[in-house]
Design a protein around this motif. Structure first.
Motif, short mmCIF file in Angstrom:
data_model
loop_
_atom_site.label_atom_id
_atom_site.label_comp_id
_atom_site.label_asym_id
_atom_site.label_seq_id
_atom_site.Cartn_x
_atom_site.Cartn_y
_atom_site.Cartn_z
N LEU A 41 103.50 27.62 32.99
CA LEU A 41 103.77 28.05 31.62
C LEU A 41 103.65 26.83 30.72
O LEU A 41 104.41 25.87 30.87
N LEU A 42 102.70 26.86 29.81
CA LEU A 42 102.59 25.81 28.81
C LEU A 42 103.49 26.18 27.64
O LEU A 42 103.43 27.31 27.13
N VAL A 43 104.32 25.22 27.21
CA VAL A 43 105.19 25.43 26.06
C VAL A 43 104.77 24.44 24.99
O VAL A 43 104.96 23.24 25.13
N GLY A 44 104.16 24.97 23.95
CA GLY A 44 103.73 24.13 22.83
C GLY A 44 104.85 23.98 21.83
O GLY A 44 105.62 24.90 21.59
N MET A 51 96.73 21.91 18.24
CA MET A 51 95.39 21.43 18.61
C MET A 51 95.36 20.98 20.07
O MET A 51 94.44 21.31 20.81
N VAL A 52 96.35 20.20 20.47
CA VAL A 52 96.40 19.70 21.86
C VAL A 52 96.51 20.88 22.82
O VAL A 52 95.80 20.95 23.82
N MET A 53 97.39 21.83 22.51
CA MET A 53 97.60 22.99 23.37
C MET A 53 96.31 23.80 23.52
O MET A 53 95.94 24.19 24.62
N ALA A 54 95.64 24.07 22.41
CA ALA A 54 94.41 24.86 22.45
C ALA A 54 93.33 24.15 23.26
O ALA A 54 92.73 24.75 24.16
N ASP A 55 93.11 22.90 22.97
CA ASP A 55 92.03 22.17 23.66
C ASP A 55 92.36 21.91 25.12
O ASP A 55 91.48 22.01 25.99
N LEU A 56 93.61 21.60 25.43
CA LEU A 56 94.02 21.37 26.81
C LEU A 56 93.91 22.66 27.62
O LEU A 56 93.36 22.67 28.73
N SER A 57 94.41 23.76 27.08
CA SER A 57 94.41 25.02 27.83
C SER A 57 93.01 25.49 28.15
O SER A 57 92.77 26.05 29.22
N ARG A 58 92.07 25.25 27.27
CA ARG A 58 90.67 25.67 27.52
C ARG A 58 90.01 24.82 28.59
O ARG A 58 88.99 25.22 29.15
N ARG A 59 90.58 23.67 28.91
CA ARG A 59 90.02 22.81 29.94
C ARG A 59 90.60 23.08 31.33
O ARG A 59 90.10 22.56 32.32
N LEU A 60 91.68 23.85 31.40
CA LEU A 60 92.31 24.15 32.68
C LEU A 60 91.50 25.21 33.42
O LEU A 60 90.93 26.11 32.80
N HIS A 61 91.47 25.10 34.75
CA HIS A 61 90.63 25.98 35.57
C HIS A 61 91.41 26.99 36.39
O HIS A 61 90.91 27.48 37.39
N HIS A 62 92.65 27.27 35.98
CA HIS A 62 93.39 28.35 36.62
C HIS A 62 94.24 29.04 35.56
O HIS A 62 94.48 28.48 34.49
N PRO A 63 94.63 30.26 35.83
CA PRO A 63 95.38 31.01 34.82
C PRO A 63 96.68 30.31 34.43
O PRO A 63 97.37 29.73 35.28
N ILE A 64 96.99 30.40 33.17
CA ILE A 64 98.24 29.85 32.65
C ILE A 64 98.84 30.86 31.68
O ILE A 64 98.14 31.72 31.16
N ALA A 65 100.12 30.74 31.45
CA ALA A 65 100.79 31.49 30.39
C ALA A 65 101.15 30.48 29.30
O ALA A 65 101.25 29.28 29.57
#
Length: 184
Positions: A41-44, A51-65
């Motif tokens: 679970l990413l908590v922004g 910006m960090v949350m959006a760009d970081l999450s798009r670079r991850l290669h497994h499902p996240i909440a």
């Protein structure tokens, strides 16, 4: 938005869009490795971490909440008041979850230290921190950052989510402002 859109408001670019992208790639690779096969679970922390949350999450290669919090320890000035208020709490139950707090910048660390303690009290499996920037010279609280982009000087910076009077957040780089902008 780019540098030409802000005229002479920018004094110096500290980190380019390319610098930030490369570091986000590195951070995402480490996060993917560390959380392989586990929920995350990413908590922004609003507003700066968008910006960090959006760009970081798009670079991850497994499902996240994802979920968001807004906390404030600032009054009308630029110095921390030491009193933290939750302006927007999480919608997600943290019990048994692996939580990764995503921040744009760590200044004093006082608010983030409080936030980590608050989230750990909610029964998660783990709580870690990812931050694009940290100002070691401004630290007033010891906060362990597992995924760090860059240490920067103790200067006021804008761009990539960071603002001055709600402006400059959408610059794709991190820069210092020219003194005429803030009356310095």
């Amino acid at each position: 938005m780019d540098q030409s859109d802000v005229g002479n408001d920018i004094e110096k670019i500290l980190l380019t869009s390319e610098d930030l992208g490369k570091k986000l790639d590195e951070m995402a690779a480490r996060i993917d490795e560390d959380y392989a096969g586990r929920d995350l679970l990413l908590v922004g922390v609003l507003k700066g971490a968008v910006m960090v949350m959006a760009d970081l999450s798009r670079r991850l290669h497994h499902p996240i909440a994802m979920d968001w919090m807004a906390v404030s320890s600032y009054g009308s000035g630029t110095k921390s008041s030491g009193v933290v208020r939750i302006l927007k709490d999480l919608d997600t139950d943290l019990t048994g979850r692996n939580v990764l707090i995503v921040e744009d910048i760590i200044d004093s660390g006082l608010t983030l230290s409080w936030l980590v303690s608050n989230l750990r009290s909610r029964g998660p499996a783990s709580v870690e921190i990812a931050s694009m920037l940290r100002k070691p010279d401004a630290a007033q609280a010891d906060v362990e950052v597992k995924y760090l982009g860059y240490d920067i000087p103790n200067e006021f910076v804008v761009g990539f989510g960071l603002d001055y009077a709600e402006n400059y957040r959408n610059l794709p780089f991190v820069a210092t402002l020219a003194p005429h902008v803030y009356g310095g």
